[in-house]
Motif scaffolding. Sequence first.
Motif, mmCIF file in Angstrom:
data_model
loop_
_atom_site.group_PDB
_atom_site.id
_atom_site.type_symbol
_atom_site.label_atom_id
_atom_site.label_comp_id
_atom_site.label_asym_id
_atom_site.label_seq_id
_atom_site.Cartn_x
_atom_site.Cartn_y
_atom_site.Cartn_z
ATOM 1 N N MET A 15 0.818 -1.204 0.000
ATOM 2 C CA MET A 15 0.000 0.000 0.000
ATOM 3 C C MET A 15 0.854 1.257 0.000
ATOM 4 N N ILE A 16 1.922 1.284 0.785
ATOM 5 C CA ILE A 16 2.816 2.433 0.800
ATOM 6 C C ILE A 16 4.227 1.966 0.508
ATOM 7 N N ASN A 17 5.053 2.881 0.038
ATOM 8 C CA ASN A 17 6.454 2.554 -0.199
ATOM 9 C C ASN A 17 7.317 3.362 0.761
ATOM 10 N N GLN A 18 8.604 3.291 0.561
ATOM 11 C CA GLN A 18 9.538 3.931 1.497
ATOM 12 C C GLN A 18 9.921 5.344 1.081
ATOM 13 N N GLU A 19 9.265 5.884 0.075
ATOM 14 C CA GLU A 19 9.582 7.243 -0.351
ATOM 15 C C GLU A 19 9.292 8.244 0.767
ATOM 16 N N THR A 20 10.119 9.274 0.837
ATOM 17 C CA THR A 20 9.889 10.348 1.797
ATOM 18 C C THR A 20 8.873 11.317 1.194
ATOM 19 N N ILE A 21 7.924 11.774 2.021
ATOM 20 C CA ILE A 21 6.823 12.591 1.518
ATOM 21 C C ILE A 21 6.807 13.954 2.200
ATOM 22 N N VAL A 22 6.211 14.931 1.504
ATOM 23 C CA VAL A 22 6.111 16.286 2.029
ATOM 24 C C VAL A 22 4.729 16.833 1.707
ATOM 25 N N ALA A 23 4.206 17.697 2.603
ATOM 26 C CA ALA A 23 2.924 18.352 2.352
ATOM 27 C C ALA A 23 2.752 19.520 3.307
ATOM 28 N N LEU A 24 1.936 20.454 2.899
ATOM 29 C CA LEU A 24 1.523 21.546 3.774
ATOM 30 C C LEU A 24 0.522 21.007 4.777
ATOM 31 N N ALA A 25 0.805 21.167 6.082
ATOM 32 C CA ALA A 25 -0.063 20.616 7.124
ATOM 33 C C ALA A 25 -1.111 21.609 7.601
ATOM 34 N N THR A 26 -0.883 22.890 7.355
ATOM 35 C CA THR A 26 -1.847 23.919 7.714
ATOM 36 C C THR A 26 -2.687 24.272 6.484
ATOM 37 N N PRO A 27 -3.814 24.978 6.653
ATOM 38 C CA PRO A 27 -4.671 25.279 5.495
ATOM 39 C C PRO A 27 -3.962 26.095 4.429
ATOM 40 N N ASN A 28 -4.379 25.882 3.195
ATOM 41 C CA ASN A 28 -3.849 26.671 2.086
ATOM 42 C C ASN A 28 -4.215 28.138 2.268
ATOM 43 N N GLY A 29 -3.343 29.023 1.775
ATOM 44 C CA GLY A 29 -3.641 30.446 1.825
ATOM 45 C C GLY A 29 -2.714 31.193 2.745
ATOM 46 N N LEU A 30 -2.910 32.509 2.773
ATOM 47 C CA LEU A 30 -2.067 33.412 3.547
ATOM 48 C C LEU A 30 -2.357 33.288 5.030
ATOM 49 N N GLY A 31 -1.316 33.318 5.857
ATOM 50 C CA GLY A 31 -1.484 33.270 7.305
ATOM 51 C C GLY A 31 -0.230 33.762 7.997
ATOM 52 N N ALA A 32 -0.299 33.863 9.316
ATOM 53 C CA ALA A 32 0.874 34.313 10.073
ATOM 54 C C ALA A 32 2.009 33.306 9.941
ATOM 55 N N ILE A 33 1.689 32.031 10.152
ATOM 56 C CA ILE A 33 2.684 30.960 9.992
ATOM 57 C C ILE A 33 2.055 29.798 9.238
ATOM 58 N N SER A 34 2.891 28.976 8.675
ATOM 59 C CA SER A 34 2.465 27.733 8.038
ATOM 60 C C SER A 34 3.356 26.612 8.538
ATOM 61 N N VAL A 35 2.829 25.391 8.503
ATOM 62 C CA VAL A 35 3.602 24.216 8.917
ATOM 63 C C VAL A 35 3.676 23.248 7.746
ATOM 64 N N ILE A 36 4.892 22.852 7.418
ATOM 65 C CA ILE A 36 5.136 21.884 6.346
ATOM 66 C C ILE A 36 5.720 20.622 6.969
ATOM 67 N N ARG A 37 5.132 19.496 6.628
ATOM 68 C CA ARG A 37 5.510 18.220 7.255
ATOM 69 C C ARG A 37 6.239 17.343 6.254
ATOM 70 N N ILE A 38 7.334 16.714 6.715
ATOM 71 C CA ILE A 38 8.107 15.777 5.896
ATOM 72 C C ILE A 38 8.264 14.487 6.701
ATOM 73 N N SER A 39 8.029 13.341 6.082
ATOM 74 C CA SER A 39 8.141 12.065 6.793
ATOM 75 C C SER A 39 8.774 11.007 5.897
ATOM 76 N N GLY A 40 9.661 10.205 6.477
ATOM 77 C CA GLY A 40 10.305 9.128 5.738
ATOM 78 C C GLY A 40 11.789 9.028 6.060
ATOM 79 N N THR A 41 12.445 8.052 5.476
ATOM 80 C CA THR A 41 13.851 7.794 5.808
ATOM 81 C C THR A 41 14.777 8.951 5.453
ATOM 82 N N ASP A 42 14.413 9.743 4.444
ATOM 83 C CA ASP A 42 15.270 10.855 4.021
ATOM 84 C C ASP A 42 14.860 12.189 4.628
ATOM 85 N N ALA A 43 13.886 12.179 5.530
ATOM 86 C CA ALA A 43 13.390 13.448 6.082
ATOM 87 C C ALA A 43 14.503 14.228 6.780
#
Length: 457
Positions: free
Chosen positions: A1-29
């Motif tokens: 179902m999943i592989n070992q690739e490292t993944i990235v995504a914006l964890a907070t809502p799209n759009g302008l804001g004071a701060i944003s959080v970007i999440r990375i997970s996997g062996t190469d993170a």
Amino acid sequence: MINQETIVALATPNGLGAISVIRISGTDAIPVTEKLFKPKGDKKLSDQKSHTVHLGHLIKNKHELDEVLVTLFKGPNSYTGEDTIEISCHGSTFIQQEIIDLYIDNGVRIANPGEFTLRAFINGKMDLNQAEAVADLIASENEGSHKLAMQQMKSGFSEDIKKLRGELLHFSSMIELELDFSQEDVQFAERNEFKKLITKIILELGNLIDSFKSGNVLKNGISVAIAGKPNAGKSSLLNTLLNEERAIVSDIPGTTRDSIEDCLNIDGIKFRFTDTAGLRKTNDIIESKGIEKTKEKINNAKILLYLFDCNDTNLKEINADLETFKRDDLHIILVRNKIDLKNKNPKLISELKNHDLIQISVNDLNSISKLKTKLIKMVNILNPYTDTIVSNSRHYEALINALTAIKEVNTGIESNISGDLLSVDIRKSIQHLAEITGEITNDDVLGNIFSNFCIGK
């Protein structure tokens, strides 16, 4: 179902804001972040302890892209069970995209919807019921749905299911052991004890299935139709409840020709109110269609607020309407409106003494408050909450299937069928229970569940 690739995504809502959080997970993170991140104090990120935060700059093409906070989570002690990085950056949409593109340029791919939570499930950080509760928690719109999601995340429901499944597995193994020693004619599974267990499980599964009504109310809200003759005050009541001019109010009969819906949170419970067209005989084609729609909305409601004005109706008219809408799963509350006006028909109230009746004025906030209290009490009567509540339709279906299988086991015991046939029915029930927690599942089910998640979760 999943592989070992490292993944990235914006964890907070799209759009302008004071701060944003970007999440990375996997062996190469961590290795990739070490290449891109220049921390204050010139320290090496991989040498730092898990669950620590580090200030520094992300570097792109030898230039500082942004000053960020990097939070380090080393697997398996992370949400996904893998090495995970969370970058808190300034909330510019340009900066967000530049950081994500920076990681993509370094071999990290964009996460699929729900992939972080899917990895948490695959890596044993949570069961499938808890993973689904994550989505419910994100989507919660009121106190009731929030508490329910939190309860599911704490695995109370999962523990109940695992206990039932464990008891069935024990007896299944005893019966299968008998089959291995069939030549010796021995009995390892005591049938009377097994029958007691089956009776207990049937009761517990029944209680969990019944709790779905309560769970559905907490999660999706309870539908309330407001009906009555024209000018009974239906639209005015909706406007007062919502504290806004949501529906057009007029003395002209037939003003409301279509249903108007809106939601209201009362003491943590979501109510979905529908103001409907006035009930009367009419030759107006459009108004007639509105009245037909009214009947359709009432057929889908759990509670009906039937508004009437003592000076504009009689017992015969009320009873005729109530008889039309009467059904076992609909609770009707008679609401006498306009108590601020002189009652020219006092006899009517005494004639309705056997009905569930409340008297209000839509202009009086105190009487509206009493109506809200009445609605909350009604929800508690219709949907008595238990310690464990089922709110997920997938779980509900699995419980129904498990109960059907376990009843077949009970019939088999009473019919004294052979152990091999009994074992088949027990295994069916065990499988249906395991589908809830994800101990038995398939890629199609997982794909369907996690495709409904937001990408950063």
